[in-house]
Design a protein around this motif. Sequence first.
Motif, short mmCIF file in Angstrom:
data_model
loop_
_atom_site.label_atom_id
_atom_site.label_comp_id
_atom_site.label_asym_id
_atom_site.label_seq_id
_atom_site.Cartn_x
_atom_site.Cartn_y
_atom_site.Cartn_z
N LEU A 14 -25.89 10.72 -13.04
CA LEU A 14 -25.99 12.09 -13.54
C LEU A 14 -26.14 13.08 -12.39
N HIS A 15 -26.95 12.75 -11.39
CA HIS A 15 -27.12 13.65 -10.25
C HIS A 15 -25.83 13.77 -9.45
N PHE A 16 -25.10 12.66 -9.32
CA PHE A 16 -23.83 12.70 -8.61
C PHE A 16 -22.84 13.62 -9.33
N LEU A 17 -22.73 13.48 -10.64
CA LEU A 17 -21.79 14.31 -11.40
C LEU A 17 -22.15 15.78 -11.34
N ASP A 18 -23.43 16.07 -11.32
CA ASP A 18 -23.85 17.45 -11.18
C ASP A 18 -23.50 17.99 -9.79
N GLU A 19 -23.61 17.15 -8.78
CA GLU A 19 -23.37 17.57 -7.40
C GLU A 19 -21.90 17.90 -7.16
N ILE A 20 -20.99 17.25 -7.83
CA ILE A 20 -19.57 17.45 -7.55
C ILE A 20 -18.91 18.47 -8.49
N ARG A 21 -19.71 19.30 -9.15
CA ARG A 21 -19.14 20.31 -10.05
C ARG A 21 -18.23 21.29 -9.31
N GLN A 22 -18.46 21.52 -8.02
CA GLN A 22 -17.64 22.47 -7.27
C GLN A 22 -16.29 21.87 -6.87
N PHE A 23 -16.13 20.58 -7.03
CA PHE A 23 -14.89 19.91 -6.66
C PHE A 23 -13.71 20.56 -7.40
N SER A 24 -12.61 20.79 -6.68
CA SER A 24 -11.40 21.38 -7.29
C SER A 24 -10.29 20.34 -7.25
N PRO A 25 -10.22 19.47 -8.26
CA PRO A 25 -9.33 18.32 -8.18
C PRO A 25 -7.89 18.62 -8.56
N VAL A 26 -6.99 17.98 -7.83
CA VAL A 26 -5.58 17.91 -8.18
C VAL A 26 -5.21 16.43 -8.12
N PHE A 27 -4.34 15.98 -9.03
CA PHE A 27 -4.09 14.55 -9.18
C PHE A 27 -2.63 14.20 -8.90
N LEU A 28 -2.45 13.14 -8.14
CA LEU A 28 -1.13 12.59 -7.84
C LEU A 28 -1.15 11.11 -8.19
N ASP A 29 0.02 10.52 -8.40
CA ASP A 29 0.07 9.07 -8.56
C ASP A 29 1.44 8.55 -8.17
N THR A 30 1.49 7.25 -7.91
CA THR A 30 2.72 6.59 -7.54
C THR A 30 2.63 5.13 -7.97
N GLU A 31 3.73 4.41 -7.85
CA GLU A 31 3.74 2.97 -8.08
C GLU A 31 4.02 2.27 -6.77
N VAL A 32 3.32 1.17 -6.54
CA VAL A 32 3.42 0.45 -5.28
C VAL A 32 3.91 -0.97 -5.54
N ASP A 33 4.91 -1.38 -4.81
CA ASP A 33 5.39 -2.76 -4.85
C ASP A 33 4.46 -3.60 -3.97
N MET A 34 3.71 -4.48 -4.59
CA MET A 34 2.69 -5.26 -3.88
C MET A 34 3.20 -6.63 -3.43
N SER A 35 4.51 -6.80 -3.30
CA SER A 35 5.07 -8.09 -2.91
C SER A 35 4.55 -8.55 -1.56
N ALA A 36 4.51 -7.65 -0.57
CA ALA A 36 4.06 -8.03 0.77
C ALA A 36 2.59 -8.41 0.76
N VAL A 37 1.79 -7.66 0.03
CA VAL A 37 0.36 -8.00 -0.06
C VAL A 37 0.17 -9.32 -0.79
N ARG A 38 0.92 -9.52 -1.87
CA ARG A 38 0.82 -10.80 -2.59
C ARG A 38 1.19 -11.97 -1.70
N ALA A 39 2.24 -11.82 -0.90
CA ALA A 39 2.66 -12.90 -0.01
C ALA A 39 1.58 -13.19 1.04
N HIS A 40 0.98 -12.15 1.57
CA HIS A 40 -0.09 -12.35 2.56
C HIS A 40 -1.29 -13.02 1.93
N ARG A 41 -1.65 -12.63 0.72
CA ARG A 41 -2.78 -13.25 0.03
C ARG A 41 -2.53 -14.73 -0.22
N GLN A 42 -1.31 -15.07 -0.61
CA GLN A 42 -1.00 -16.48 -0.87
C GLN A 42 -1.06 -17.31 0.40
#
Length: 263
Positions: A14-42
């Motif tokens: 609750l204190h955190f949410l009160d503290e960030i009231r001044q935040f002025s958010p803008v939102f972006l998103d994308t899709e990521v092909d995780m093939s390279a990460v999956r190969a490294h994990r394997q």
Amino acid sequence: MSVRPVAPQRRHTLHFLDEIRQFSPVFLDTEVDMSAVRAHRQTARAAGRRYSIVSYLLVVSAGVLARHPEANAAVRGRIRPRISRYDTVSGKLTLDKTLDGKRVVLSAVLPDLDRSGLDEVQRQVDHYRDNDPAVMPEFAGVRALHRLPWPVRPFAFRRVVRPLSRRPRTFGTFALTSLGHAAVDGFHSVGGTTVTLGVGRILDRPVVRDGGLAIAPMMRLSLAFDHRVIDGAEAADVLTEIRAGLEAYAPSPVSDAVAAATR
């Protein structure tokens, strides 16, 4: 119907949410092909090493933010706002934990990520994932905050988190939150930092490659940015470079354990 006071274990939220009231958010998103990460994990798993998806994201994102000091920053003040840009990159990772029998969200700050390899980042992630926040020294401040009386608690929280010099230690210089373990494709979150990354699950999806149809492990990645600090073009560059770093993931050098096992 029942009406009860907010659980003491959630007071920090609750204190955190009160503290960030001044935040002025803008939102972006994308899709990521995780093939390279999956190969490294394997490959790593075959060598006896386990890496979580958030560890890859922390490492890649820290490298990108080190190249974008305008985004590795924090702002403070309304009448005479000041911006502090930081020399190192610290990541705030949200954690789904149980504290005194109550399921809560806690945050861990991983310092100097721009100078850390994947093994060191995974060690820190494991530390916070596997240990009990009721006894961990890293959460002593949160536990103390829960015990304070209401008139003192907001003042104590602000005193700790507001100074710009403390932000890398208390909030991190960027935030990462993941719901990829659940049936969540994408979501947007505000972590109190100039850049907050939201991570969804990885699913095999149809994609077009070289003019043909293929199946690839795709992940939705969102970025919320504070418009008081940076503009959309800078934020878009950050998100684009993070995506590129994940899609071409090839650590240099590869962790010693993996390299030795694959020679």
